[in-house]
Scaffold this active site. Structure first.
Site, PDB file in Angstrom:
ATOM      1  N   ASP A 149       0.811  -1.213   0.000  1.00 25.64           N
ATOM      2  CA  ASP A 149       0.000   0.000   0.000  1.00 25.64           C
ATOM      3  C   ASP A 149       0.849   1.270   0.000  1.00 25.64           C
ATOM      4  O   ASP A 149       0.473   2.269  -0.608  1.00 25.64           O
ATOM      5  CB  ASP A 149      -0.933  -0.001   1.211  1.00 25.64           C
ATOM      6  CG  ASP A 149      -2.163  -0.869   0.987  1.00 25.64           C
ATOM      7  OD1 ASP A 149      -2.367  -1.333  -0.152  1.00 25.64           O
ATOM      8  OD2 ASP A 149      -2.920  -1.086   1.952  1.00 25.64           O
ATOM      9  N   GLU A 192      -4.809   9.856   4.474  1.00 23.58           N
ATOM     10  CA  GLU A 192      -5.139  10.748   5.577  1.00 23.58           C
ATOM     11  C   GLU A 192      -4.088  11.830   5.763  1.00 23.58           C
ATOM     12  O   GLU A 192      -2.941  11.693   5.303  1.00 23.58           O
ATOM     13  CB  GLU A 192      -5.305   9.975   6.893  1.00 23.58           C
ATOM     14  CG  GLU A 192      -4.012   9.549   7.560  1.00 23.58           C
ATOM     15  CD  GLU A 192      -3.454   8.235   7.074  1.00 23.58           C
ATOM     16  OE1 GLU A 192      -2.221   8.143   6.926  1.00 23.58           O
ATOM     17  OE2 GLU A 192      -4.237   7.297   6.853  1.00 23.58           O
ATOM     18  N   ASP A 196      -2.492  13.301  21.673  1.00 25.28           N
ATOM     19  CA  ASP A 196      -1.256  12.964  20.974  1.00 25.28           C
ATOM     20  C   ASP A 196      -1.286  13.469  19.543  1.00 25.28           C
ATOM     21  O   ASP A 196      -0.240  13.678  18.927  1.00 25.28           O
ATOM     22  CB  ASP A 196      -1.038  11.448  20.966  1.00 25.28           C
ATOM     23  CG  ASP A 196      -0.454  10.938  22.270  1.00 25.28           C
ATOM     24  OD1 ASP A 196      -0.173  11.763  23.154  1.00 25.28           O
ATOM     25  OD2 ASP A 196      -0.275   9.708  22.405  1.00 25.28           O
ATOM     26  N   THR A 206      -9.869   2.814   6.753  1.00 27.03           N
ATOM     27  CA  THR A 206      -9.574   1.503   7.332  1.00 27.03           C
ATOM     28  C   THR A 206      -8.119   1.384   7.784  1.00 27.03           C
ATOM     29  O   THR A 206      -7.738   0.343   8.313  1.00 27.03           O
ATOM     30  CB  THR A 206      -9.858   0.385   6.313  1.00 27.03           C
ATOM     31  OG1 THR A 206      -9.036   0.585   5.157  1.00 27.03           O
ATOM     32  CG2 THR A 206     -11.320   0.385   5.896  1.00 27.03           C
ATOM     33  N   TYR A 243      -4.830   4.034   9.350  1.00 30.47           N
ATOM     34  CA  TYR A 243      -4.470   4.672  10.616  1.00 30.47           C
ATOM     35  C   TYR A 243      -5.721   5.134  11.365  1.00 30.47           C
ATOM     36  O   TYR A 243      -5.834   5.007  12.588  1.00 30.47           O
ATOM     37  CB  TYR A 243      -3.543   5.844  10.304  1.00 30.47           C
ATOM     38  CG  TYR A 243      -2.846   6.478  11.503  1.00 30.47           C
ATOM     39  CD1 TYR A 243      -2.920   5.921  12.779  1.00 30.47           C
ATOM     40  CD2 TYR A 243      -2.082   7.627  11.328  1.00 30.47           C
ATOM     41  CE1 TYR A 243      -2.265   6.511  13.847  1.00 30.47           C
ATOM     42  CE2 TYR A 243      -1.430   8.217  12.392  1.00 30.47           C
ATOM     43  CZ  TYR A 243      -1.529   7.657  13.646  1.00 30.47           C
ATOM     44  OH  TYR A 243      -0.879   8.243  14.692  1.00 30.47           O
ATOM     45  N   SER A 252      -7.297   2.331  13.296  1.00 27.31           N
ATOM     46  CA  SER A 252      -6.459   1.981  14.441  1.00 27.31           C
ATOM     47  C   SER A 252      -6.628   2.983  15.580  1.00 27.31           C
ATOM     48  O   SER A 252      -6.467   2.629  16.753  1.00 27.31           O
ATOM     49  CB  SER A 252      -4.986   1.921  14.027  1.00 27.31           C
ATOM     50  OG  SER A 252      -4.774   0.905  13.064  1.00 27.31           O
TER      51      SER A 252
END
Length: 262
Positions: free
Chosen positions: A51, A122, A151, A162, A164, A167
């Site tokens: 990817d 992103e 953070d 789907t 980062y 997650s």
């Protein structure tokens, strides 16, 4: 359904490959079978890798407006098809197309420099030191969060939702939904804020409240800018790209399947 690829006879395929040995070996196999065409005169680009390499390929060749068919020869291949050297022309003729619109990111640094990059997955802001970032979040010129201590924070496209974003406990977005995800990364205050789903044409502006004591960097896909003081993000209408997938494993189905993984 009309094929999204207009193949000449013989087909003009531009092969590009990541530097990993498996991708380079596959490249030689495919070149011996199908030949090589310069991207500028090709019908389609075939990317070999993972990817990360696919994203770099999209950035590199976006101006050509060519469809891209990826084959997985890396560690992550959500945007790729299975690698099979045989029957490639037939796969291209029957492939289904997913159109991706990039995010346009503009960053202003502490030194007064401005940087502009595109992101197909992103845009993420992250703290640079041990101390949490302090951010102000504005949407279309209206302040929605006067202070977000975290953070970091990210804005994800449906294709990138789907990755980062997921997650970081962000939502998975269907392709073609005309929305983007705004997702905090380890939010400390306000603790209960878990992000938002926004219209794709929303202008997101993120201002760093204490850039000297709590410096922040921003990354648009693989392009990083450090010591930013303000970042603006919105969906762009230019540099759209077309990704090709085998019908039995298209991107819409993959995104849907990710929501039912147990």
């Amino acid at each position: 359904m009309e094929s999204p690829v207009k193949l000449t006879d013989p087909p003009r395929i531009a092969f590009v490959a990541s530097p990993v040995p498996s991708a380079q070996d596959a490249l030689q196999t495919l070149l011996s079978e199908y030949g090589q065409c310069p991207p500028e005169s090709a019908d389609v680009i075939c990317a070999l890798g993972g990817d990360g390499f696919m994203l770099s390929t999209l950035h590199r060749f976006a101006s050509l407006s060519l469809p891209v068919f990826g084959m997985k020869l890396g560690s992550v291949g959500f945007l790729m098809n299975h690698y099979r050297p045989e029957g490639l022309v037939e796969r291209l003729r029957s492939a289904e197309c997913s159109t991706l619109k990039p995010l346009e990111m503009e960053a202003l640094t502490e030194a007064g420099m401005r940087y502009r990059f595109l992101a197909y997955n992103e845009v993420s802001l992250l703290r640079q030191t041990r101390q949490a970032a302090q951010l102000e979040v504005s949407l279309n010129g209206q302040v929605r969060l006067e202070e977000l201590v975290c953070d970091g924070i990210l804005v994800a496209t449906p294709a990138g939702s789907t990755a980062y974003n997921f997650s970081a406990m962000g939502p998975i977005l269907p392709l073609g939904s005309a929305v983007i995800a705004l997702t905090p990364i380890a939010p400390f205050r306000p603790r209960r804020w878990r992000g938002a789903i926004l219209r794709a044409d929303t202008l997101v502006r993120l201002r760093v409240l204490d850039p000297y004591k709590r410096p922040v960097s921003v990354t648009a896909d693989s392009h990083e800018v450090r010591d930013v003081v303000e970042v603006s993000i919105r969906e762009g209408n230019e540099n759209t790209v077309r990704l090709l997938f085998d019908p039995e494993h298209n991107l819409d189905d993959r995104i849907l399947n990710e929501q039912f993984v147990t």
